[in-house]
Design a protein around this motif. Structure first.
Motif, PDB file in Angstrom:
ATOM      1  N   VAL A  89     -19.153   5.647  14.461  1.00 60.13           N
ATOM      2  CA  VAL A  89     -19.549   4.246  14.623  1.00 60.13           C
ATOM      3  C   VAL A  89     -19.784   3.951  16.104  1.00 60.13           C
ATOM      4  CG1 VAL A  89     -18.943   1.853  14.112  1.00 60.13           C
ATOM      5  CG2 VAL A  89     -18.104   3.681  12.633  1.00 60.13           C
ATOM      6  N   SER A  90     -20.869   3.229  16.394  1.00 63.96           N
ATOM      7  CA  SER A  90     -21.205   2.862  17.771  1.00 63.96           C
ATOM      8  C   SER A  90     -20.902   1.394  18.016  1.00 63.96           C
ATOM      9  CB  SER A  90     -22.689   3.130  18.024  1.00 63.96           C
ATOM     10  OG  SER A  90     -23.106   2.581  19.269  1.00 63.96           O
ATOM     11  N   PHE A  91     -20.192   1.125  19.129  1.00 62.78           N
ATOM     12  CA  PHE A  91     -19.887  -0.240  19.547  1.00 62.78           C
ATOM     13  C   PHE A  91     -20.512  -0.462  20.928  1.00 62.78           C
ATOM     14  CE2 PHE A  91     -16.395   0.972  16.710  1.00 62.78           C
ATOM     15  CZ  PHE A  91     -16.489  -0.041  15.763  1.00 62.78           C
ATOM     16  N   ARG A  92     -21.624  -1.162  20.941  1.00 58.51           N
ATOM     17  CA  ARG A  92     -22.373  -1.357  22.175  1.00 58.51           C
ATOM     18  C   ARG A  92     -21.542  -1.998  23.267  1.00 58.51           C
ATOM     19  NH1 ARG A  92     -24.847  -5.406  24.936  1.00 58.51           N
ATOM     20  NH2 ARG A  92     -26.762  -4.877  26.075  1.00 58.51           N
ATOM     21  N   ASN A  93     -20.821  -3.063  22.953  1.00 60.35           N
ATOM     22  CA  ASN A  93     -20.116  -3.827  23.980  1.00 60.35           C
ATOM     23  C   ASN A  93     -18.792  -3.202  24.401  1.00 60.35           C
ATOM     24  OD1 ASN A  93     -22.247  -5.554  23.927  1.00 60.35           O
ATOM     25  ND2 ASN A  93     -21.182  -7.260  22.960  1.00 60.35           N
ATOM     26  N   LEU A  94     -18.496  -2.033  23.848  1.00 63.74           N
ATOM     27  CA  LEU A  94     -17.362  -1.236  24.331  1.00 63.74           C
ATOM     28  C   LEU A  94     -17.840  -0.022  25.118  1.00 63.74           C
ATOM     29  CD1 LEU A  94     -15.043  -1.029  21.148  1.00 63.74           C
ATOM     30  CD2 LEU A  94     -15.266  -2.911  22.791  1.00 63.74           C
ATOM     31  N   ASN A  95     -19.141   0.275  25.082  1.00 66.95           N
ATOM     32  CA  ASN A  95     -19.667   1.556  25.603  1.00 66.95           C
ATOM     33  C   ASN A  95     -18.968   2.721  24.920  1.00 66.95           C
ATOM     34  OD1 ASN A  95     -21.408   0.283  27.417  1.00 66.95           O
ATOM     35  ND2 ASN A  95     -19.977   0.448  29.142  1.00 66.95           N
ATOM     36  N   GLU A  96     -18.693   2.581  23.622  1.00 63.62           N
ATOM     37  CA  GLU A  96     -17.916   3.598  22.908  1.00 63.62           C
ATOM     38  C   GLU A  96     -18.580   4.011  21.606  1.00 63.62           C
ATOM     39  OE1 GLU A  96     -13.755   3.256  22.122  1.00 63.62           O
ATOM     40  OE2 GLU A  96     -13.352   2.194  23.993  1.00 63.62           O
ATOM     41  N   ILE A  97     -18.423   5.294  21.289  1.00 62.52           N
ATOM     42  CA  ILE A  97     -18.684   5.832  19.963  1.00 62.52           C
ATOM     43  C   ILE A  97     -17.336   6.260  19.396  1.00 62.52           C
ATOM     44  CG2 ILE A  97     -19.836   7.656  18.663  1.00 62.52           C
ATOM     45  CD1 ILE A  97     -21.968   7.648  20.933  1.00 62.52           C
ATOM     46  N   VAL A  98     -17.022   5.793  18.202  1.00 58.03           N
ATOM     47  CA  VAL A  98     -15.677   5.951  17.640  1.00 58.03           C
ATOM     48  C   VAL A  98     -15.772   6.639  16.285  1.00 58.03           C
ATOM     49  CG1 VAL A  98     -13.622   4.713  16.842  1.00 58.03           C
ATOM     50  CG2 VAL A  98     -14.892   3.873  18.833  1.00 58.03           C
ATOM     51  N   LYS A  99     -14.867   7.567  16.032  1.00 56.55           N
ATOM     52  CA  LYS A  99     -14.798   8.193  14.710  1.00 56.55           C
ATOM     53  C   LYS A  99     -13.674   7.551  13.910  1.00 56.55           C
ATOM     54  CE  LYS A  99     -15.000  12.580  12.271  1.00 56.55           C
ATOM     55  NZ  LYS A  99     -15.178  14.039  12.393  1.00 56.55           N
ATOM     56  N   LEU A 100     -14.014   7.120  12.683  1.00 54.50           N
ATOM     57  CA  LEU A 100     -13.055   6.434  11.819  1.00 54.50           C
ATOM     58  C   LEU A 100     -12.780   7.265  10.574  1.00 54.50           C
ATOM     59  CD1 LEU A 100     -14.554   2.821  11.827  1.00 54.50           C
ATOM     60  CD2 LEU A 100     -12.761   3.723  13.319  1.00 54.50           C
ATOM     61  N   ASN A 101     -11.529   7.265  10.151  1.00 54.60           N
ATOM     62  CA  ASN A 101     -11.154   7.885   8.886  1.00 54.60           C
ATOM     63  C   ASN A 101     -11.686   7.024   7.748  1.00 54.60           C
ATOM     64  OD1 ASN A 101      -9.475   8.413   6.436  1.00 54.60           O
ATOM     65  ND2 ASN A 101      -8.486   9.889   7.790  1.00 54.60           N
ATOM     66  N   ARG A 102     -12.492   7.613   6.884  1.00 54.16           N
ATOM     67  CA  ARG A 102     -13.158   6.845   5.828  1.00 54.16           C
ATOM     68  C   ARG A 102     -12.209   6.463   4.693  1.00 54.16           C
ATOM     69  NH1 ARG A 102     -18.553   9.332   3.120  1.00 54.16           N
ATOM     70  NH2 ARG A 102     -18.935   7.794   1.464  1.00 54.16           N
ATOM     71  N   GLN A 103     -11.009   6.993   4.706  1.00 55.34           N
ATOM     72  CA  GLN A 103     -10.018   6.627   3.699  1.00 55.34           C
ATOM     73  C   GLN A 103      -9.053   5.569   4.213  1.00 55.34           C
ATOM     74  OE1 GLN A 103     -10.249   7.901   0.538  1.00 55.34           O
ATOM     75  NE2 GLN A 103     -12.094   8.926   1.286  1.00 55.34           N
ATOM     76  N   LEU A 110     -18.285 -18.168  19.871  1.00 59.23           N
ATOM     77  CA  LEU A 110     -17.895 -17.057  19.014  1.00 59.23           C
ATOM     78  C   LEU A 110     -18.174 -15.764  19.776  1.00 59.23           C
ATOM     79  CD1 LEU A 110     -16.935 -16.507  16.019  1.00 59.23           C
ATOM     80  CD2 LEU A 110     -19.343 -15.998  15.556  1.00 59.23           C
ATOM     81  N   LEU A 111     -17.148 -14.978  20.034  1.00 59.79           N
ATOM     82  CA  LEU A 111     -17.246 -13.834  20.943  1.00 59.79           C
ATOM     83  C   LEU A 111     -17.604 -12.540  20.203  1.00 59.79           C
ATOM     84  CD1 LEU A 111     -14.090 -14.577  23.131  1.00 59.79           C
ATOM     85  CD2 LEU A 111     -16.475 -15.165  23.624  1.00 59.79           C
ATOM     86  N   ASP A 112     -18.767 -12.019  20.511  1.00 60.88           N
ATOM     87  CA  ASP A 112     -19.188 -10.724  19.984  1.00 60.88           C
ATOM     88  C   ASP A 112     -18.703  -9.647  20.952  1.00 60.88           C
ATOM     89  OD1 ASP A 112     -20.465  -8.589  18.781  1.00 60.88           O
ATOM     90  OD2 ASP A 112     -22.468  -9.141  19.483  1.00 60.88           O
ATOM     91  N   TYR A 113     -17.422  -9.381  20.925  1.00 58.45           N
ATOM     92  CA  TYR A 113     -16.802  -8.546  21.954  1.00 58.45           C
ATOM     93  C   TYR A 113     -16.971  -7.055  21.710  1.00 58.45           C
ATOM     94  CZ  TYR A 113     -12.898  -7.636  18.730  1.00 58.45           C
ATOM     95  OH  TYR A 113     -12.131  -7.239  17.670  1.00 58.45           O
ATOM     96  N   MET A 114     -17.350  -6.657  20.476  1.00 58.55           N
ATOM     97  CA  MET A 114     -17.517  -5.235  20.165  1.00 58.55           C
ATOM     98  C   MET A 114     -18.981  -4.859  19.959  1.00 58.55           C
ATOM     99  SD  MET A 114     -14.322  -4.710  17.531  1.00 58.55           S
ATOM    100  CE  MET A 114     -14.591  -2.960  17.315  1.00 58.55           C
ATOM    101  N   HIS A 115     -19.666  -5.590  19.134  1.00 54.11           N
ATOM    102  CA  HIS A 115     -21.084  -5.387  18.781  1.00 54.11           C
ATOM    103  C   HIS A 115     -21.320  -4.006  18.166  1.00 54.11           C
ATOM    104  CE1 HIS A 115     -25.215  -6.814  18.803  1.00 54.11           C
ATOM    105  NE2 HIS A 115     -25.565  -5.560  19.005  1.00 54.11           N
ATOM    106  N   LEU A 116     -20.995  -3.907  16.896  1.00 54.17           N
ATOM    107  CA  LEU A 116     -21.263  -2.703  16.119  1.00 54.17           C
ATOM    108  C   LEU A 116     -22.767  -2.594  15.889  1.00 54.17           C
ATOM    109  CD1 LEU A 116     -19.300  -1.734  12.895  1.00 54.17           C
ATOM    110  CD2 LEU A 116     -21.704  -1.204  13.183  1.00 54.17           C
ATOM    111  N   ASN A 117     -23.365  -1.436  16.217  1.00 50.67           N
ATOM    112  CA  ASN A 117     -24.811  -1.305  16.051  1.00 50.67           C
ATOM    113  C   ASN A 117     -25.256  -0.042  15.337  1.00 50.67           C
ATOM    114  OD1 ASN A 117     -24.663   0.723  18.011  1.00 50.67           O
ATOM    115  ND2 ASN A 117     -25.434  -0.574  19.661  1.00 50.67           N
ATOM    116  N   SER A 118     -24.310   0.792  14.895  1.00 45.88           N
ATOM    117  CA  SER A 118     -24.735   2.011  14.213  1.00 45.88           C
ATOM    118  C   SER A 118     -23.551   2.652  13.493  1.00 45.88           C
ATOM    119  CB  SER A 118     -25.327   3.013  15.216  1.00 45.88           C
ATOM    120  OG  SER A 118     -25.709   4.201  14.562  1.00 45.88           O
ATOM    121  N   ILE A 119     -23.844   3.237  12.323  1.00 43.67           N
ATOM    122  CA  ILE A 119     -22.862   4.014  11.567  1.00 43.67           C
ATOM    123  C   ILE A 119     -23.578   5.238  11.013  1.00 43.67           C
ATOM    124  CG2 ILE A 119     -21.180   4.021   9.668  1.00 43.67           C
ATOM    125  CD1 ILE A 119     -21.404   0.938   9.641  1.00 43.67           C
ATOM    126  N   CYS A 120     -22.925   6.379  11.054  1.00 46.79           N
ATOM    127  CA  CYS A 120     -23.420   7.536  10.300  1.00 46.79           C
ATOM    128  C   CYS A 120     -22.223   8.284   9.728  1.00 46.79           C
ATOM    129  CB  CYS A 120     -24.288   8.458  11.161  1.00 46.79           C
ATOM    130  SG  CYS A 120     -23.414   9.426  12.408  1.00 46.79           S
TER     131      CYS A 120
END
Length: 403
Positions: A261-275, A241-251
């Motif tokens: 949102v932080s995705f450890r296994n992408l080395n990325e912090i991403v902003k998502l539309n909450r709607q 089972l591949l944990d390819y993104m690994h979400l580890n934080s939301i604010c």
């Protein structure tokens, strides 16, 4: 004559012994009362030496309450400490606990913590830790036990546990949380050579209000994120089972109520539309919307938070054991409209490399750092690099937070 004086002499000796004994056993400054299992370091600091020790005690450290959860082989404990690391309250839970947090909502104090129950990983996948979130009042009376809810293709009868990495309390009966859910996606780009039947640990975010899911986000619905993976990304492997993104934080971004949102296994912090769930921007990784200089590139990050009225994004840049085996605190000021970086600060942590987990809080010219897998917490002056207070932990703490 001598026999008649004996009672007077004996009485004198008894009084003398009692006086001297009392003088030796009554200190002018008695030490604080110690709870069971705690060790008094001196008349000012009380610790539990079975779980941690403290060095340094700089008076310039801001006052506050330090929260952390630690697990021995036999017990999980919640620690409520003052700014010196001295115990105010210590609670034994009897199972593994993590991510102790404090919230003040409409003048009421709430505490939340994660605890495991039964099987604690998703199909044995390293990095996932499943259980339930407990919501408590200020006396730690449990008000609610929060579980994953069925919504869309999520079936809570199959898996109703949350993941340890994030829980946000917005109000009583109003939460944002995340979990991992096993899925077999059919939209992995052909360039990644996916095998038929490959399974992934999908990152799921739910917002729940009064028992109803009002928002849900599923990372597998965004095929561009498959190709952004830096780890656990052999999509030709059907045995794991591949944990390819690994979400580890939301604010929550207080300026517009969207999610960071932080995705450890992408080395990325991403902003998502909450709607809508759509991606607004991506910072870091191999497809950043913001151009980064070499010094601004971060690796396996944790705990991004917006501070200073939403102007500054601060987080722990963990680093990588082979690419850069030291950890930093980074501060970015972003122009979200032009997708440019208007200000950047970097501070190298003067202590051991934090390979996994961790957190940071900024207090004036100081950081309070939760050292995650490196088994420490620090109060440090980032203008001088001086460690003002260090807690050495006998067990790792996912986060250590100061309020």
């Amino acid at each position: 004559m001598e026999f008649k004086k004996a009672p007077q002499i004996l009485l004198y000796l008894i009084c003398t012994i009692l006086f001297v004994g009392c003088a030796k056993t009554s200190p002018p400054n008695p030490s604080p009362t110690s709870l069971s299992g705690q060790t008094s370091m001196d008349t000012a600091i009380t610790i539990d030496a079975d779980f941690y020790s403290v060095s340094g005690n700089d008076s310039s450290s801001p006052r506050g309450e330090i929260l952390m959860a630690l697990n021995s082989k036999t017990d999980g404990k919640l620690f409520f400490l003052d700014q010196r690391g001295s115990i105010k309250r210590e609670v034994s839970v009897g199972t593994d606990v993590e991510n102790l947090q404090k919230w003040t909502i409409n003048g009421q104090v709430r505490y939340t913590y994660f605890h495991t129950e039964g099987i604690s990983t998703l199909d044995g996948t390293t990095g996932t830790e499943l259980g339930y979130e407990m919501v408590c009042d200020s006396s730690l009376n449990i008000l609610d036990s929060v579980k994953l809810l069925s919504f869309g293709k999520i079936d809570a009868n199959v898996q109703d546990k949350l993941d340890v990495h994030e829980f946000i309390l917005l109000g009583d009966k109003h939460y944002i949380y995340e979990t991992y859910y096993a899925e077999t996606p059919h939209n992995i780009p052909d360039s990644l050579h996916p095998a038929a039947g490959v399974r992934v640990a999908a990152c799921i975010i739910q917002e729940v209000l009064n028992g109803e899911v009002v928002f849900q986000w599923d990372g597998t619905q965004y095929p561009e994120l498959f190709s952004a993976s830096m780890e656990n990304n052999n999509f030709g492997d059907t045995t794991t089972l591949l944990d390819y993104m690994h979400l580890n934080s939301i604010c929550v971004d207080s300026t517009d109520n969207n999610l960071i949102v932080s995705f450890r296994n992408l080395n990325e912090i991403v902003k998502l539309n909450r709607q809508t769930g759509q991606i607004i921007w991506r910072l870091g990784g191999n497809n950043s919307d913001f151009a980064l200089t070499p010094d601004q590139i971060f690796l396996r990050q944790h705990y991004p938070r917006l501070i200073e009225n939403g102007k500054t994004l601060i987080f722990l840049d963990n680093g990588h054991d082979s690419l850069r085996a030291y950890s930093r605190i980074l501060e970015f000021q972003l122009n979200q409209n032009s997708k440019t970086i208007s200000s950047f600060k970097s501070f190298t942590i003067p202590d051991n490399f934090i390979q996994f987990a961790g957190s940071v809080k900024k207090e004036g010219n100081q950081y309070f750092i939760g050292g995650g897998s490196a088994n420490y917490s620090l109060q440090v002056d980032y203008t001088t690099g001086q460690e003002l207070m260090r807690m050495t932990l006998k067990y790792s703490s996912y986060r250590a937070l100061k309020y």
